[in-house]
Design an enzyme around this catalytic site. Structure first.
Site, mmCIF file in Angstrom:
data_model
loop_
_atom_site.group_PDB
_atom_site.id
_atom_site.type_symbol
_atom_site.label_atom_id
_atom_site.label_comp_id
_atom_site.label_asym_id
_atom_site.label_seq_id
_atom_site.Cartn_x
_atom_site.Cartn_y
_atom_site.Cartn_z
ATOM 1 N N ARG A 1 -4.956 -9.498 12.462
ATOM 2 C CA ARG A 1 -5.569 -10.645 13.132
ATOM 3 C C ARG A 1 -5.161 -12.000 12.544
ATOM 4 N NH1 ARG A 1 -10.894 -10.335 14.189
ATOM 5 N NH2 ARG A 1 -11.598 -12.397 13.592
ATOM 6 N N ASP B 1 15.030 1.904 -5.328
ATOM 7 C CA ASP B 1 15.230 0.770 -4.415
ATOM 8 C C ASP B 1 16.413 -0.117 -4.787
ATOM 9 O OD1 ASP B 1 13.821 -0.069 -6.661
ATOM 10 O OD2 ASP B 1 12.237 -1.108 -5.553
ATOM 11 N N THR C 1 20.892 -3.700 -15.372
ATOM 12 C CA THR C 1 19.771 -2.795 -15.145
ATOM 13 C C THR C 1 19.040 -3.328 -13.909
ATOM 14 O OG1 THR C 1 17.921 -1.655 -16.210
ATOM 15 C CG2 THR C 1 18.078 -4.033 -16.581
ATOM 16 N N HIS D 1 -29.013 -29.875 -9.782
ATOM 17 C CA HIS D 1 -29.963 -28.736 -9.786
ATOM 18 C C HIS D 1 -30.646 -28.580 -8.428
ATOM 19 C CE1 HIS D 1 -29.574 -28.772 -14.188
ATOM 20 N NE2 HIS D 1 -29.619 -30.081 -14.045
ATOM 21 N N SER E 1 -23.415 -17.537 17.712
ATOM 22 C CA SER E 1 -24.109 -16.306 17.376
ATOM 23 C C SER E 1 -24.164 -15.443 18.637
ATOM 24 C CB SER E 1 -25.528 -16.653 16.908
ATOM 25 O OG SER E 1 -26.400 -15.574 17.127
ATOM 26 N N LYS F 1 -26.579 -21.694 18.178
ATOM 27 C CA LYS F 1 -25.940 -21.841 16.871
ATOM 28 C C LYS F 1 -24.458 -22.182 16.901
ATOM 29 C CE LYS F 1 -27.286 -19.717 13.265
ATOM 30 N NZ LYS F 1 -27.313 -18.631 12.275
ATOM 31 N N ASN G 1 -15.039 -17.989 5.917
ATOM 32 C CA ASN G 1 -13.803 -17.205 5.894
ATOM 33 C C ASN G 1 -12.964 -17.618 4.685
ATOM 34 O OD1 ASN G 1 -10.840 -16.977 6.338
ATOM 35 N ND2 ASN G 1 -11.440 -15.857 8.171
ATOM 36 N N SER H 1 6.534 -3.119 -11.263
ATOM 37 C CA SER H 1 7.211 -2.907 -9.976
ATOM 38 C C SER H 1 6.178 -2.772 -8.858
ATOM 39 C CB SER H 1 8.078 -1.650 -10.051
ATOM 40 O OG SER H 1 8.549 -1.295 -8.779
ATOM 41 N N THR H 2 5.145 -1.996 -9.154
ATOM 42 C CA THR H 2 4.122 -1.725 -8.142
ATOM 43 C C THR H 2 3.244 -2.947 -7.898
ATOM 44 O OG1 THR H 2 4.164 0.505 -9.031
ATOM 45 C CG2 THR H 2 2.402 0.012 -7.478
ATOM 46 N N ARG I 1 4.627 -5.999 -5.875
ATOM 47 C CA ARG I 1 4.720 -5.835 -4.420
ATOM 48 C C ARG I 1 3.534 -6.484 -3.704
ATOM 49 N NH1 ARG I 1 9.066 -2.415 -3.686
ATOM 50 N NH2 ARG I 1 9.450 -1.031 -5.444
#
Ligand SMILES: O=C(O)C[C@H](Nc1ncnc2c1ncn2[C@@H]1O[C@H](COP(=O)(O)O)[C@@H](O)[C@H]1O)C(=O)O
Length: 465
Positions: free
Chosen positions: A15, A91, A120, A169, A293, A299, A307, A338-339, A342
């Site tokens: 979405r 990979d 490497t 406060h 709502s 509302k 969000n 590596s993990t 990602r």
């Protein structure tokens, strides 16, 4: 039940796709693989340009054709790499085989053995992450947050002089202006962005355990650290000379902590704006056709800020985890980085989504100056601070004999509602100089804002971190 067609698991790819898809250019798996191909190609050009191991420099046409493998990287390349990796189960090795296949296609088999030479996987990976993360930050994340900060600054300037009751406060306190309160967020965010601008994107290129062992044994006559530095800096990165197999990822921790810090400041902005909306200080513009709502038709809910708050929490959790875990790798390497790496795009995706929502939320609210004025007018007791401070100054200057001005004002105001007339009568009865009395009698909660308006002008001063 009929199984659904394949679905994205992450809402960032579902979405919210439109708001964050720009990040995919760099922070997707394909973006990473394209950068890996770029590093492999540039290393080939670098080695041949210097005629290392008896190779000859490529012609301009050959270099252009090789670099086109990077610039033309698309679905075909993505599919080919997936096929390679299905076999290699590695990979970066898949990238090497893909590049070798491209060399063959271009009639450059003679330099095939220089592909991934003395490298490497991490030599290629760390440079690729530095390049892609830097580009995502510079091209997408920073421009979007800067636009948001500019919008916020405009609001701060618009409301520079609009007085507002402060709530420390949650209780009525010395008034301020709405502009000054928003300017605080602008100032804070710009300080953190200045820190992000100064982040160094480090790169290592020194072989399996960071010792140049393979390079040295292949040609002991070269200054390999100098060549490595030239290669890394040639990519626009900062050379890291001293590492294990992996680049130590400290720059990533520094960057993610700073991005998370900016996110926490935005989170504070969201909860404040939400509270101001709830208090009626900001009104929300109804969006035509939209529903607030499902059951309460009156509302308009502050969903943009809610969000953003949630996405900043998710981004923060991921950024914090990246910053904490990436700086540890057992002995000369383990593969946990590596993990986790990602998910860099996921972290920035939630952050960018929050920025997008705050931007949209700010466009849908307006300041309700009448409500701000009414609240100020209902809280004359906030002038107690003003009166007790002026009396103390008068006592010190020898113009008043009042004992314990603080206690005097406390007795009048603590826990009490005091209206304008009561306060005025109190001021009139004070044993203080005429000028001070006049100043206090003229004061209202709306004018007791000190230098708040002028402080907004500090936004013109460049931030220092
Ligand atoms: O240059 C090397 O490869 C040296 C090797 N270390 C490795 N360095 C970098 N990548 C490696 C390493 N080992 C595996 N792999 C490959 O990493 C991939 C891990 O996949 P995932 O868990 O999905 O992130 C997955 O594709 C793995 O195959 C070592 O033995 O020190």
């Amino acid at each position: 039940m009929t199984p659904l067609p394949p679905q994205p698991l992450s809402p960032l790819d579902g979405r919210y796709r439109a708001a964050v898809s720009d990040l995919g250019e760099q922070l997707s798996e394909a973006g990473l693989n394209r950068a890996r191909v770029q590093v492999e190609v540039e290393w080939l050009v670098f080695l041949t340009d210097r005629s290392l191991f008896g190779s000859s420099p490529l012609s301009d046409e050959q270099k252009a054709a090789l670099r086109a493998v990077v610039t033309d990287f698309g679905q075909e390349a993505i599919d080919a790499l997936a096929r390679e990796e299905a076999v290699t189960r590695h990979d970066v090795k898949a990238v090497e085989y893909y590049v070798r296949a491209q060399l063959s296609r271009l009639g450059l088999d003679s330099i095939a053995e220089l592909t991934h030479f003395a490298c490497t996987s991490e030599d290629v990976n760390n440079l690729s992450y530095a390049l892609t993360v830097r580009a995502a930050v510079a091209d997408t994340w920073l421009p979007r947050i800067r636009t948001l900060i500019d919008t916020l600054e405009q609001r701060a300037l618009d409301y520079r002089d609009t007085p507002m009751l402060a709530l420390t406060h949650g209780q009525p306190a010395t008034p301020t202006t709405m502009g000054k309160e928003l300017a605080v967020f602008v100032h804070r965010l710009r300080r953190v962005l200045a820190r992000i601008d100064r982040v160094e994107y480090l790169g290592k290129f020194s072989g399996a355990t960071g010792t140049f062992a393979a390079h040295q044994v292949a040609d002991p006559g070269q200054d390999w650290p100098a060549l490595s530095e030239e290669f890394v800096t040639g990519l626009g990165l900062v050379w890291n000379p001293l590492t294990t197999q992996i680049e130590s990822h400290d720059w990533q921790a520094e960057l993610y902590q700073a991005v998370n810090h900016a996110g926490r400041i935005l989170h504070n902005l969201c909860t404040d704006v939400w509270t101001y909306i709830s208090m009626g200080y900001f009104t929300q513009t109804p969006v035509k056709g939209a529903t607030g709502s499902s059951t309460m038709p009156h509302k308009i809910n502050p969903i943009r800020f809610e969000n953003a708050e949630a996405n900043l929490e998710l981004a923060g959790a991921l950024l914090e985890s990246l910053a904490q875990t990436l700086v540890t790798s057992r002995l000369q390497r383990d593969l946990t980085d590596s993990t986790t790496q990602r998910n860099i795009g996921v972290a920035f995706g939630h952050s960018l989504l929050a920025i997008d929502n705050i931007q949209r939320g700010l466009a849908e609210i307006n300041l309700n100056e009448a409500k701000l004025a009414a609240d100020l007018d209902s809280n004359w007791e906030v002038l107690a601070e003003a009166i007790q401070t002026v009396v103390r100054a008068e006592v010190t200057a020898g113009r008043s004999q009042i004992k314990d001005p603080y206690a005097l004002l406390k007795e009048l105001t603590r826990g009490n509602r005091v209206d304008h007339a009561q306060l005025l009568a109190f001021v009139e009865g004070l044993d203080i100089g005429a000028a001070a009395k006049e100043r206090l009698a003229a004061l209202t909660p709306a004018t007791y804002t000190g230098l708040a308006s002028g402080l907004v002008d500090y936004l013109k001063t460049p931030p220092t971190a």
